[in-house]
Motif scaffolding. Structure first.
Motif, PDB file in Angstrom:
ATOM      1  N   ARG A 144       0.691  -1.245  -0.047  1.00 33.07           N
ATOM      2  CA  ARG A 144       0.052   0.177  -0.092  1.00 33.07           C
ATOM      3  C   ARG A 144       0.816   1.250   0.069  1.00 33.07           C
ATOM      4  O   ARG A 144       0.279   2.300  -0.394  1.00 33.07           O
ATOM      5  CB  ARG A 144      -1.010  -0.105   1.019  1.00 33.07           C
ATOM      6  N   GLN A 145       2.261   1.179   0.343  1.00 32.66           N
ATOM      7  CA  GLN A 145       3.045   2.486   0.277  1.00 32.66           C
ATOM      8  C   GLN A 145       3.411   2.871  -1.003  1.00 32.66           C
ATOM      9  O   GLN A 145       4.112   3.748  -1.247  1.00 32.66           O
ATOM     10  CB  GLN A 145       4.187   1.985   1.215  1.00 32.66           C
ATOM     11  N   GLY A 146       2.973   2.112  -2.100  1.00 32.84           N
ATOM     12  CA  GLY A 146       3.401   2.576  -3.502  1.00 32.84           C
ATOM     13  C   GLY A 146       4.939   2.194  -3.760  1.00 32.84           C
ATOM     14  O   GLY A 146       5.238   0.842  -3.162  1.00 32.84           O
ATOM     15  N   ALA A 147       5.546   2.968  -4.543  1.00 32.99           N
ATOM     16  CA  ALA A 147       7.005   2.657  -4.949  1.00 32.99           C
ATOM     17  C   ALA A 147       7.810   2.370  -3.882  1.00 32.99           C
ATOM     18  O   ALA A 147       8.736   1.325  -4.201  1.00 32.99           O
ATOM     19  CB  ALA A 147       7.557   3.880  -5.745  1.00 32.99           C
ATOM     20  N   GLU A 148       7.725   2.897  -2.642  1.00 36.42           N
ATOM     21  CA  GLU A 148       8.840   2.792  -1.889  1.00 36.42           C
ATOM     22  C   GLU A 148       8.540   1.460  -1.071  1.00 36.42           C
ATOM     23  O   GLU A 148       9.669   0.422  -0.837  1.00 36.42           O
ATOM     24  CB  GLU A 148       8.838   3.674  -0.548  1.00 36.42           C
ATOM     25  N   GLY A 149       7.351   0.786  -1.062  1.00 37.07           N
ATOM     26  CA  GLY A 149       7.119  -0.395  -0.330  1.00 37.07           C
ATOM     27  C   GLY A 149       7.411  -1.423  -1.271  1.00 37.07           C
ATOM     28  O   GLY A 149       7.842  -2.520  -1.030  1.00 37.07           O
ATOM     29  N   LEU A 150       7.077  -1.436  -2.612  1.00 37.43           N
ATOM     30  CA  LEU A 150       7.560  -2.200  -3.646  1.00 37.43           C
ATOM     31  C   LEU A 150       8.814  -2.355  -3.569  1.00 37.43           C
ATOM     32  O   LEU A 150       9.548  -3.641  -3.825  1.00 37.43           O
ATOM     33  CB  LEU A 150       6.856  -1.714  -4.992  1.00 37.43           C
ATOM     34  N   ASP A 151       9.613  -1.315  -3.548  1.00 36.85           N
ATOM     35  CA  ASP A 151      11.077  -1.515  -3.676  1.00 36.85           C
ATOM     36  C   ASP A 151      11.586  -2.186  -2.502  1.00 36.85           C
ATOM     37  O   ASP A 151      12.596  -3.117  -2.740  1.00 36.85           O
ATOM     38  CB  ASP A 151      11.833  -0.051  -3.578  1.00 36.85           C
ATOM     39  N   ARG A 198      -0.987 -10.847  -4.528  1.00 36.00           N
ATOM     40  CA  ARG A 198      -0.880 -10.332  -5.743  1.00 36.00           C
ATOM     41  C   ARG A 198      -0.396  -9.169  -5.934  1.00 36.00           C
ATOM     42  O   ARG A 198      -0.730  -8.207  -4.960  1.00 36.00           O
ATOM     43  CB  ARG A 198      -2.004 -10.883  -6.489  1.00 36.00           C
ATOM     44  N   LEU A 199       0.481  -8.864  -6.936  1.00 37.35           N
ATOM     45  CA  LEU A 199       0.996  -7.241  -7.390  1.00 37.35           C
ATOM     46  C   LEU A 199      -0.464  -6.731  -8.173  1.00 37.35           C
ATOM     47  O   LEU A 199      -0.541  -7.336  -9.249  1.00 37.35           O
ATOM     48  CB  LEU A 199       2.245  -7.353  -7.690  1.00 37.35           C
ATOM     49  N   PRO A 200      -0.998  -5.442  -7.782  1.00 40.50           N
ATOM     50  CA  PRO A 200      -1.884  -5.199  -8.790  1.00 40.50           C
ATOM     51  C   PRO A 200      -1.132  -4.812 -10.025  1.00 40.50           C
ATOM     52  O   PRO A 200      -0.113  -4.490 -10.245  1.00 40.50           O
ATOM     53  CB  PRO A 200      -2.253  -3.770  -7.944  1.00 40.50           C
TER      54      PRO A 200
END
Length: 214
Positions: A144-151, A198-200
């Motif tokens: 849910r944190q977006g780019a930083e979380g995915l990183d 899953r990754l949206p």
């Protein structure tokens, strides 16, 4: 809190395991009650001994009271009858001991019937569900944190997850350092898949700024 996975197969398995755990515990409780009731039937002889002993004691006490009124031999006869009253007391005490033993046995058997499946669930089902819930909840928060979380998810996958044989670790490391959107998305997806998530499809990471692209 994430309790169930996103992927249908794993989510179905989790639901079935939860249903099994609840059903097993409910069955154990039902069986424990049945065992308790069946064992408590064994106290019937003890109840009979208590009733017989109490009745015998009452009879001898009443006879002793009347015998005590007889001239000359009343007191010796009353003492003899009181000895019969003592026998009735011992008989009633034996019945009470049997009742206590049966009640203790019924209680401990019921506890044993419940404890075996409960311990099984505590050492098998509960740790697995807790481990998944804790890991999946943390992964969802990062997602849910977006780019930083995915990183961060990608970094964890790069460090802890087995990588495809056709891809060299150096390529993935370079891609992650350069914020390659495909590499970050692939690694994040692998980490999320480990937790049944899953990754949206709309989530992407920009190659330079790390901002979310749609």
């Amino acid at each position: 809190m994430k309790v169930y996975a996103d992927r249908p197969v794993r989510r179905t398995a989790q639901v079935l395991s939860d249903v099994f755990a609840v059903g097993l515990l409910a069955f154990a409780l039902w069986l424990a009650v049945r065992v308790y009731d069946e064992v408590m039937r064994l106290r019937a002889p003890g109840d009979g001994l208590v009733d017989a002993g109490s009745g015998l004691r009452a009879t001898f006490d009443a006879a002793a009271d009347k015998a005590g009124q007889v001239p000359l031999i009343g007191h010796p006869l009353a003492d003899a009858l009181h000895s019969g009253s003592a026998a009735g007391t011992e008989l009633a005490d034996a019945g009470r001991w049997q009742i206590t033993a049966v009640e203790d046995l019924a209680w401990w058997l019921a506890v044993l019937v419940v404890s075996v499946p409960l311990v099984f669930l505590l050492v098998s089902w509960l740790p697995l569900r807790w481990r998944f819930t804790r890991g999946a909840t943390a992964a969802v928060r990062l997602r849910r944190q977006g780019a930083e979380g995915l990183d961060l998810l990608a970094l964890r996958a790069l460090v802890t997850r087995p990588l495809p044989r056709k891809v060299r670790a150096g390529d993935l490391t370079t891609g992650w350092r350069e914020r390659d959107p495909d590499v970050v998305a692939e690694l994040a997806a692998r980490e999320l898949a480990h937790h049944g998530l899953r990754l949206p499809a709309v989530e992407r990471v920009g190659p330079v700024t790390g901002t979310r692209a749609r």
